[in-house]
Write a protein that holds these residues in place. Structure first.
Motif, PDB file in Angstrom:
ATOM      1  N   SER A  77       0.880  -1.201   0.176  1.00 11.29           N
ATOM      2  CA  SER A  77       0.113   0.017  -0.160  1.00 11.29           C
ATOM      3  C   SER A  77       0.741   1.196  -0.141  1.00 11.29           C
ATOM      4  O   SER A  77       0.644   2.110  -0.822  1.00 11.29           O
ATOM      5  CB  SER A  77      -0.721  -0.008   1.137  1.00 11.29           C
ATOM      6  OG  SER A  77      -1.584   1.155   1.223  1.00 11.29           O
ATOM      7  N   SER A  90       2.562   1.460  -3.518  1.00 14.67           N
ATOM      8  CA  SER A  90       1.627   1.989  -4.358  1.00 14.67           C
ATOM      9  C   SER A  90       1.248   3.624  -4.380  1.00 14.67           C
ATOM     10  O   SER A  90       1.255   4.146  -5.488  1.00 14.67           O
ATOM     11  CB  SER A  90       0.024   1.382  -4.288  1.00 14.67           C
ATOM     12  OG  SER A  90      -0.725   1.851  -4.700  1.00 14.67           O
ATOM     13  N   THR A  91       1.161   4.137  -2.952  1.00 19.54           N
ATOM     14  CA  THR A  91       1.051   5.651  -2.786  1.00 19.54           C
ATOM     15  C   THR A  91       2.139   6.322  -3.149  1.00 19.54           C
ATOM     16  O   THR A  91       2.136   7.340  -4.208  1.00 19.54           O
ATOM     17  CB  THR A  91       0.862   5.887  -1.354  1.00 19.54           C
ATOM     18  OG1 THR A  91      -0.475   4.958  -0.970  1.00 19.54           O
ATOM     19  CG2 THR A  91       0.370   7.174  -1.123  1.00 19.54           C
ATOM     20  N   GLN A  92       3.363   5.636  -2.942  1.00 24.08           N
ATOM     21  CA  GLN A  92       4.546   6.382  -3.690  1.00 24.08           C
ATOM     22  C   GLN A  92       4.614   6.475  -4.922  1.00 24.08           C
ATOM     23  O   GLN A  92       4.938   7.507  -5.494  1.00 24.08           O
ATOM     24  CB  GLN A  92       5.789   5.813  -2.914  1.00 24.08           C
ATOM     25  CG  GLN A  92       6.009   6.192  -1.446  1.00 24.08           C
ATOM     26  CD  GLN A  92       7.149   5.180  -0.753  1.00 24.08           C
ATOM     27  OE1 GLN A  92       7.792   4.622  -1.757  1.00 24.08           O
ATOM     28  NE2 GLN A  92       7.653   5.717   0.310  1.00 24.08           N
ATOM     29  N   SER A  93       4.433   5.310  -5.774  1.00 21.58           N
ATOM     30  CA  SER A  93       4.471   5.283  -7.328  1.00 21.58           C
ATOM     31  C   SER A  93       3.257   6.114  -7.820  1.00 21.58           C
ATOM     32  O   SER A  93       3.506   6.978  -8.821  1.00 21.58           O
ATOM     33  CB  SER A  93       4.302   3.990  -7.712  1.00 21.58           C
ATOM     34  OG  SER A  93       3.214   3.556  -7.235  1.00 21.58           O
ATOM     35  N   GLN A  94       2.141   6.474  -7.115  1.00 22.08           N
ATOM     36  CA  GLN A  94       1.086   7.338  -7.605  1.00 22.08           C
ATOM     37  C   GLN A  94       1.482   8.803  -7.573  1.00 22.08           C
ATOM     38  O   GLN A  94       1.298   9.629  -8.427  1.00 22.08           O
ATOM     39  CB  GLN A  94      -0.095   6.837  -6.883  1.00 22.08           C
ATOM     40  CG  GLN A  94      -1.365   7.705  -7.406  1.00 22.08           C
ATOM     41  CD  GLN A  94      -2.644   7.326  -6.895  1.00 22.08           C
ATOM     42  OE1 GLN A  94      -2.782   6.673  -5.597  1.00 22.08           O
ATOM     43  NE2 GLN A  94      -3.702   7.681  -7.312  1.00 22.08           N
ATOM     44  N   GLN A  95       2.229   8.991  -6.687  1.00 25.40           N
ATOM     45  CA  GLN A  95       2.716  10.511  -6.407  1.00 25.40           C
ATOM     46  C   GLN A  95       3.593  10.922  -7.459  1.00 25.40           C
ATOM     47  O   GLN A  95       3.654  11.915  -8.177  1.00 25.40           O
ATOM     48  CB  GLN A  95       3.306  10.866  -4.685  1.00 25.40           C
ATOM     49  CG  GLN A  95       2.333  10.677  -3.936  1.00 25.40           C
ATOM     50  CD  GLN A  95       2.659  10.858  -2.260  1.00 25.40           C
ATOM     51  OE1 GLN A  95       4.020  10.758  -2.250  1.00 25.40           O
ATOM     52  NE2 GLN A  95       2.003  11.234  -1.548  1.00 25.40           N
ATOM     53  N   ASN A  96       4.434   9.872  -7.610  1.00 28.67           N
ATOM     54  CA  ASN A  96       5.728   9.804  -8.537  1.00 28.67           C
ATOM     55  C   ASN A  96       4.825  10.037  -9.935  1.00 28.67           C
ATOM     56  O   ASN A  96       5.337  10.895 -10.753  1.00 28.67           O
ATOM     57  CB  ASN A  96       6.769   8.593  -8.748  1.00 28.67           C
ATOM     58  CG  ASN A  96       7.772   8.848  -9.503  1.00 28.67           C
ATOM     59  OD1 ASN A  96       8.027   9.982  -9.782  1.00 28.67           O
ATOM     60  ND2 ASN A  96       8.450   7.831 -10.054  1.00 28.67           N
ATOM     61  N   LEU A  97       3.884   9.441 -10.326  1.00 27.60           N
ATOM     62  CA  LEU A  97       3.285   9.439 -11.617  1.00 27.60           C
ATOM     63  C   LEU A  97       2.574  10.897 -11.657  1.00 27.60           C
ATOM     64  O   LEU A  97       2.629  11.517 -12.813  1.00 27.60           O
ATOM     65  CB  LEU A  97       2.339   8.226 -11.613  1.00 27.60           C
ATOM     66  CG  LEU A  97       1.408   8.350 -13.093  1.00 27.60           C
ATOM     67  CD1 LEU A  97       2.371   8.102 -14.210  1.00 27.60           C
ATOM     68  CD2 LEU A  97       0.361   7.350 -12.854  1.00 27.60           C
ATOM     69  N   GLN A  98       2.035  11.471 -10.600  1.00 25.89           N
ATOM     70  CA  GLN A  98       1.374  12.696 -10.630  1.00 25.89           C
ATOM     71  C   GLN A  98       2.523  13.742 -11.044  1.00 25.89           C
ATOM     72  O   GLN A  98       2.243  14.766 -11.648  1.00 25.89           O
ATOM     73  CB  GLN A  98       0.679  12.932  -9.344  1.00 25.89           C
ATOM     74  CG  GLN A  98      -0.655  12.426  -9.135  1.00 25.89           C
ATOM     75  CD  GLN A  98      -1.164  12.200  -8.104  1.00 25.89           C
ATOM     76  OE1 GLN A  98      -0.623  13.104  -7.048  1.00 25.89           O
ATOM     77  NE2 GLN A  98      -2.662  12.099  -7.847  1.00 25.89           N
ATOM     78  N   ASN A 126       3.388  13.426 -14.634  1.00 26.59           N
ATOM     79  CA  ASN A 126       2.254  14.047 -15.471  1.00 26.59           C
ATOM     80  C   ASN A 126       2.382  15.795 -15.309  1.00 26.59           C
ATOM     81  O   ASN A 126       2.076  16.260 -16.293  1.00 26.59           O
ATOM     82  CB  ASN A 126       1.083  13.492 -15.098  1.00 26.59           C
ATOM     83  CG  ASN A 126       0.882  12.113 -15.480  1.00 26.59           C
ATOM     84  OD1 ASN A 126       1.622  11.878 -16.558  1.00 26.59           O
ATOM     85  ND2 ASN A 126      -0.106  11.221 -15.042  1.00 26.59           N
TER      86      ASN A 126
END
Length: 128
Positions: free
Chosen positions: A67, A70-78, A81
């Protein structure tokens, strides 16, 4: 009041007779309730329960770890972008500047300000 129906009956509140079947069941139930039957677990059952507990604990830790990842990779993706959007906006601004600078009217104005002569054959167009 001497002829009252309540006086004719002798009520005994303390001791009432119970049916014999009921006594037998209650005695049997009392015998079973007084005995404490403790089932002891075997060593293999204890090891199995310990293994199940350890597996559950490891699964919970893995769930929390994934979890967090997943949160870290989502922040990296944002953030990636956001930087892509900024770069695209800069490119659009630069294309608009190129379009304004290569406009024929703009070129004619620059040549008149600098007292130059505009020759169409010498103009190069910038293309993507």
């Amino acid at each position: 009041m001497a002829d009252s129906p309540l006086k004719k009956h002798n009520y005994d509140y303390g001791y009432t007779k119970k049916p014999t079947n009921f006594k037998m069941e209650s005695e049997n139930q009392q015998n079973y309730s007084n005995k404490k039957d403790v089932v002891k677990h075997t060593a293999s059952e204890k090891i199995m329960l310990l293994g199940l507990g350890a597996t559950g604990f490891v699964a919970m830790i893995a769930l929390v770890f994934t979890s967090v990842l997943s949160t870290q990779s989502q922040q990296n993706l944002q953030s990636i972008n956001a930087s892509i959007t900024q770069t695209q906006n800069k490119n659009i601004d630069l294309q608009q500047d190129i379009g304004e600078l290569t406009n024929n009217q703009k070129l004619a104005d620059i040549t008149q300000q600098n007292h130059l002569q505009l020759i169409e054959g010498n103009i190069r167009n910038i293309q993507k």
